[in-house]
Design an enzyme around this catalytic site. Structure first.
Site, short mmCIF file in Angstrom:
data_model
loop_
_atom_site.label_atom_id
_atom_site.label_comp_id
_atom_site.label_asym_id
_atom_site.label_seq_id
_atom_site.Cartn_x
_atom_site.Cartn_y
_atom_site.Cartn_z
N PHE B 117 -24.08 -7.66 -16.20
CA PHE B 117 -24.26 -7.74 -14.82
C PHE B 117 -25.42 -8.10 -14.45
O PHE B 117 -26.54 -8.19 -15.28
CB PHE B 117 -24.04 -6.05 -14.48
CG PHE B 117 -22.73 -5.92 -13.41
CD1 PHE B 117 -21.56 -6.23 -13.88
CD2 PHE B 117 -22.88 -5.50 -12.07
CE1 PHE B 117 -20.47 -5.84 -12.82
CE2 PHE B 117 -22.10 -5.52 -11.12
CZ PHE B 117 -20.62 -5.60 -11.57
N GLN B 231 -29.30 -4.14 1.18
CA GLN B 231 -28.91 -5.18 0.02
C GLN B 231 -27.79 -6.24 0.75
O GLN B 231 -26.82 -5.62 1.22
CB GLN B 231 -28.66 -4.50 -1.28
CG GLN B 231 -27.89 -5.50 -2.00
CD GLN B 231 -27.84 -4.92 -3.63
OE1 GLN B 231 -26.69 -4.19 -3.87
NE2 GLN B 231 -28.88 -4.98 -4.41
N LEU B 243 -15.80 -7.79 -0.23
CA LEU B 243 -16.56 -8.29 -1.53
C LEU B 243 -15.82 -8.74 -2.64
O LEU B 243 -14.69 -8.36 -2.90
CB LEU B 243 -17.09 -6.88 -1.98
CG LEU B 243 -17.96 -6.85 -3.38
CD1 LEU B 243 -19.08 -7.49 -3.25
CD2 LEU B 243 -17.76 -5.35 -4.06
N GLU B 246 -19.51 -8.92 -8.42
CA GLU B 246 -20.58 -9.50 -9.41
C GLU B 246 -19.74 -9.39 -10.78
O GLU B 246 -20.10 -10.60 -11.61
CB GLU B 246 -21.78 -8.50 -9.48
CG GLU B 246 -22.96 -9.18 -10.23
CD GLU B 246 -23.99 -8.43 -9.79
OE1 GLU B 246 -24.41 -8.10 -8.56
OE2 GLU B 246 -24.98 -8.08 -10.83
N ARG B 291 -29.51 -9.55 -6.94
CA ARG B 291 -28.89 -9.94 -5.89
C ARG B 291 -29.51 -10.20 -4.92
O ARG B 291 -29.35 -11.20 -3.94
CB ARG B 291 -27.88 -8.59 -5.39
CG ARG B 291 -26.88 -8.20 -6.26
CD ARG B 291 -25.96 -7.03 -5.87
NE ARG B 291 -25.02 -6.76 -6.59
CZ ARG B 291 -24.40 -5.36 -6.48
NH1 ARG B 291 -24.46 -4.75 -5.79
NH2 ARG B 291 -23.26 -5.49 -7.50
N HIS B 359 -24.20 -4.98 2.09
CA HIS B 359 -23.58 -4.32 1.00
C HIS B 359 -23.88 -2.96 0.72
O HIS B 359 -23.30 -2.01 0.50
CB HIS B 359 -23.50 -5.13 -0.38
CG HIS B 359 -22.64 -4.43 -1.41
ND1 HIS B 359 -21.28 -4.25 -1.18
CD2 HIS B 359 -22.97 -4.14 -2.48
CE1 HIS B 359 -20.84 -3.79 -2.49
NE2 HIS B 359 -21.83 -3.75 -3.34
N ARG B 394 -31.58 -2.79 -5.54
CA ARG B 394 -30.65 -2.10 -6.52
C ARG B 394 -29.95 -2.97 -7.23
O ARG B 394 -29.54 -3.99 -6.94
CB ARG B 394 -29.41 -1.12 -5.73
CG ARG B 394 -28.48 -0.59 -6.81
CD ARG B 394 -27.66 0.61 -6.10
NE ARG B 394 -26.54 -0.39 -5.25
CZ ARG B 394 -25.33 -1.00 -5.76
NH1 ARG B 394 -25.32 -1.12 -7.18
NH2 ARG B 394 -24.51 -1.56 -4.94
#
Lengths: 249, 586
Positions: B117, B231, B243, B246, B291, B359, B394
């Site tokens: 991730f 974010q 969405l 990711e 991000r 988000h 985050r």
């Protein structure tokens, strides 16, 4: 919103407590081919009639809030595109087989109770791994129950179910599918307890192989198969119990 | 007026709230717990999380690496003691969830599988295909059903915290079915209401994410911390903002501009490896950068004219075609479903159009490592809280873990508090409820009003996007502050079409708008005061990070006028502030 003045009619069922006759209101909504029925409802609520009541949240087909009857078929309004109906009128009604609370909102209490009644949690057996170790579960073991774990509790299957419409006590497709989700999980040992609940009511035996529940499921769950499996297992358990009474297995 | 009484009251039935509820019962099964939620718990927005949940479990991983990734990802604004606790507690929480039945994706030997991730050096993201949040929420909800000491108030909306004797002792809540407003009293209250992304016009957040709990705590005198850090997820579908996880990039998807170029290589995120290279995707590099940096890169590409133009604005391509149909179906089937339904493309055959989308709120109710707020008896966990483990940015897959770690922490500590305190000053608590009943009755009966909810909401969301978007400056933020202040006044003059009491969703929208204006003002005023660029807060007029002045949390306090902004130090333990480096090396 497009500048195009093209519009599409929505005929929406309205109900406020105490009302004795069926009522519908009609609205003309701008037609936009990207829009789903939920977008049209939001347009009405924001710009035409703020008193229209309905449930919605995620608008991406996963929270399960926005199920309604659209032209007589149970659907998630966030996944039903206006273009599927245009230019014909769209009739929006609350989910069938539920008591209506207000406009497009139905009473969910009974469903929640049924869900609860099948003990939809992992019932531990004798071999629980220590707190710092996961259960081993192979991809093949996961695949056995995976599709039944995909239910979003939208209750479209209850609206489509011919048994649920006649027998309110019937625990119903989603709850039985959820019971099977745990029954088929290699980590679970609660199948016997759940079968007792599933079989306590006659409803399950009235389920024919129509499969309407599976047809309307927006997530590809197959509750009809779960019901047939449950019947089979229950019949086997019954036969077994005649030979070997409970507690003496 | 009749009150309802419980030992512990939890507001919000998503991942954090349900984990907290179970934790109370684990701590002391004799305590009776209530969960108030404005939707049925399985509708909570946790359900929409897709990609996964981080925790160190594999032999090639370490706590130190997860801590470093989280702190550097936060641009050093996270409190390091909280991050250390979070990282060390995460594995046992995730295994606990596994024992409760969560259908984690598996390796062929039956162990839990992990995927890479963004911003993480090592693959440590547990996942259930790409519906992780859905499975986490349903597993938690179904598990709570076996705890018979738990009473749910489904479709009840929290309106106001009740306080007496300097302690939080309950909430005035409205039963949506009947419209009645009831004082629900408790010895301790846990806030778990999630984020408030709906203050922006283009967001992944569900309709219910209106910052209710943050606003309730703010009004009760608790500071909202670091609210300027919002974010933007780099990959949302244009138009709807839905969405695209990711995980699509974690599995090897690439971002490409309108020249066919993997543009992230131009923004200090490393060199692109060919898609068939055995090291692709490389951790902390290119598409697996954090991000904030990826969303900022999009804006630069837009300025350069390197983006596509569509009916719903500009976009770039997220390309997963090289993964092949069977792999896509196995690992990211929801990406395919969503792209097909809402993006008009099948990612097996075409790239997915994506753009940055609001988000997650790093900021929230000021809590400490115990999940306690500064108001005794009030705890908070999940997105509505700010511990802070997320700081200025985050990392993907840390938030679901945060729900469990701090949800459980809040539950345990609230249980201890409830065993040491009783309910006091009941008359005062009932009188506060009566004030709330009067306020709502006035709103419902205001025939003289002439403002529409949707109009004010649209002005608010546009102001936030223009003034507090990916890149900010003093002028834009000042304008947003002024707009929000004006909307405050105009919102006193709402006119509702719906006068009924049962499921008056127009009334709930009005109450939510009021909550959102609180969130909006704390975002804009906190942002204006932070004269530096850090993580998701990027200012064109102050483009550098300024540790001398701003290695500090912002605290926004409610006043009768604009919020009062104060600052407090960040907790640094083992990792002194350093430059964030991606694309190779630390």
């Amino acid at each position: 919103m497009t500048v195009d003045t093209d519009r599409i009619p929505l005929k929406i069922s309205r109900y406020t407590e105490g009302q004795t006759t069926d009522g519908y209101d009609e609205y003309m909504v701008p037609y936009n081919e990207d829009w789903v029925v939920l977008d049209a409802l939001n347009y009405i609520k924001d710009y035409v009639d703020g008193s229209l009541a309905y449930r919605w949240s995620c608008r991406m087909g996963v929270c399960g809030s926005c199920g309604m009857m659209i032209n007589g078929k149970p659907k998630l309004t966030c996944s039903a595109f206006l273009s599927e109906y245009y230019p014909d009128p769209i009739v929006v009604e609350p989910l069938a087989n539920f008591r209506v609370e207000r406009d497009l909102i139905v009473d969910m209490d009974d469903f929640i109770h049924k869900l609860d009644s099948v003990k939809p949690w992992l019932i531990e057996g004798d071999s629980v791994p220590p707190a710092n170790r996961e259960y081993k579960q192979t991809p093949a073991q996961l695949a056995k129950y995976k599709q039944y774990s995909m239910c979003i509790n939208c209750t479209l299957c209850y609206s489509a179910c011919p048994v649920a419409s006649n027998e309110p006590e019937f625990v119903g497709p989603a709850a039985i599918a959820l019971a099977q989700r745990y029954n088929l999980d290699s980590r679970d040992s609660g199948k016997e307890q759940r079968l007792d609940v599933l079989m306590a009511n006659e409803g399950v035996w009235d389920c024919t192989f129509v499969g309407e529940c599976s047809n309307v499921c927006p997530k590809g769950v197959d509750p009809a198969a779960a019901i047939q499996q449950a019947k089979l297992e229950s019949a086997l358990a019954y036969a077994k119990s005649l030979i070997m009474p409970k507690g003496n297995k | 007026m009749r009150s309802i009484k419980h030992d512990i009251l939890i507001i919000g039935g998503g991942g954090a709230g349900l984990r907290a509820a179970i934790a109370v019962s684990q701590e002391n099964p004799d305590l009776d717990v209530a969960v108030v939620s404005k939707v049925y718990p399985m509708r909570s927005h946790t359900v929409a999380a897709e990609g996964g949940m981080a925790a160190v479990i594999k032999p090639n991983d370490s706590f130190e690496d997860h801590i470093y990734d989280t702190v550097s990802g936060s641009d050093w604004l996270a409190d390091q003691d909280a991050v250390e606790f979070f990282v060390r507690t995460a594995p046992s929480e995730l295994i606990q969830l596994e024992h409760w039945g969560c259908p984690w994706s598996r390796e062929s030997d039956g162990s839990v599988a992990v995927r890479p991730f963004g911003g993480m050096q090592i693959e440590r993201t547990w996942f259930a295909a790409d519906k992780t949040g859905f499975h986490v929420l349903h597993s938690l909800f179904q598990t709570t059903l076996k705890y018979r000491s738990l009473q749910r108030y489904d479709e009840w909306m929290a309106l106001r915290l009740l306080t007496h004797d300097g302690r939080c002792q309950g909430v005035a809540a409205m039963e949506l079915r009947t419209g009645r407003i009831v004082p629900i009293l408790a010895k301790a209250v846990i806030m778990c209401t999630g984020g408030g992304g709906r203050v922006f016009p283009f967001t992944t957040n569900a309709a219910i994410k209106t910052g209710d709990g943050m606003a309730l705590a703010y009004r009760a005198g608790v500071a909202l911390k670091d609210m300027e850090f919002v974010q933007y997820h780099p990959t949302g579908l244009p138009g709807t903002g839905i969405l695209i996880t990711e995980a699509a990039r974690g599995e090897g998807g690439i971002l490409v501009n309108n020249k066919g170029h993997r543009y992230l290589s131009d923004y200090d995120l490393g060199k692109p490896l060919p898609i068939d290279h055995h090291d692709h995707p490389k951790n902390r590099t290119m598409e697996l950068g954090p991000r904030d940096r990826l969303s900022q890169a999009f804006i630069h590409e837009q300025t350069k004219g390197n983006v596509f133009e569509g009916p719903h604005g500009t976009y770039v391509h997220l390309d997963v075609r090289h993964l092949g149909e069977s792999y896509i179906e196995k690992k990211i089937p929801f990406v395919r479903e969503l792209s097909n339904n809402y993006g008009g493309v099948d990612p097996v055959h075409e790239p997915i159009p994506v753009r940055p989308v609001v988000h997650y709120m790093m900021g929230g109710i000021d809590t400490d490592i115990e999940a306690a707020t500064t108001l005794p008896g009030l705890y908070a966990a999940g997105e509505c809280a700010c511990v802070s483990i997320n700081g200025a940015n985050r990392l993907g897959s840390n938030s679901l873990t945060e729900l469990l770690v701090f949800g459980a922490q809040a539950g345990r500590n609230a249980a201890i508090f409830a065993q040491q305190h009783g309910i006091s000053g009941e008359n005062d608590l009932l009188s506060q409820t009566q004030d709330e009943i009067n306020r709502i009755s006035e709103l419902l009966g205001n025939r003289a009003g002439d403002e529409k909810i949707a109009d004010l909401r649209n002005i608010m969301t546009s102001a936030l996007e223009e003034g507090a978007g990916i890149y900010r400056n003093a002028e834009g933020m000042q304008k947003a502050c002024t707009t929000i202040t004006e909307l405050r006044k105009r919102s006193k003059n709402l006119k509702l079409d719906d006068t009924s009491l049962s499921y008056n969703t127009e009334l709930t929208s009005a109450i939510e708008l009021d909550f959102m204006l609180d969130i909006a003002e704390t975002v804009t005023f906190s942002a204006l005061r932070r004269k530096e660029s850090r993580g998701s807060h990027q200012r064109t007029d102050f483009p550098e990070r300024d540790d001398d002045e701003f290695l500090k949390h912002s605290l926004a306090y409610n006043t009768d006028d604009a919020p009062r902004i104060e600052h407090k130090d960040v907790v640094i333990t083992n990792l002194p502030p350093a430059k964030r480096i991606y694309g190779g090396g630390k």
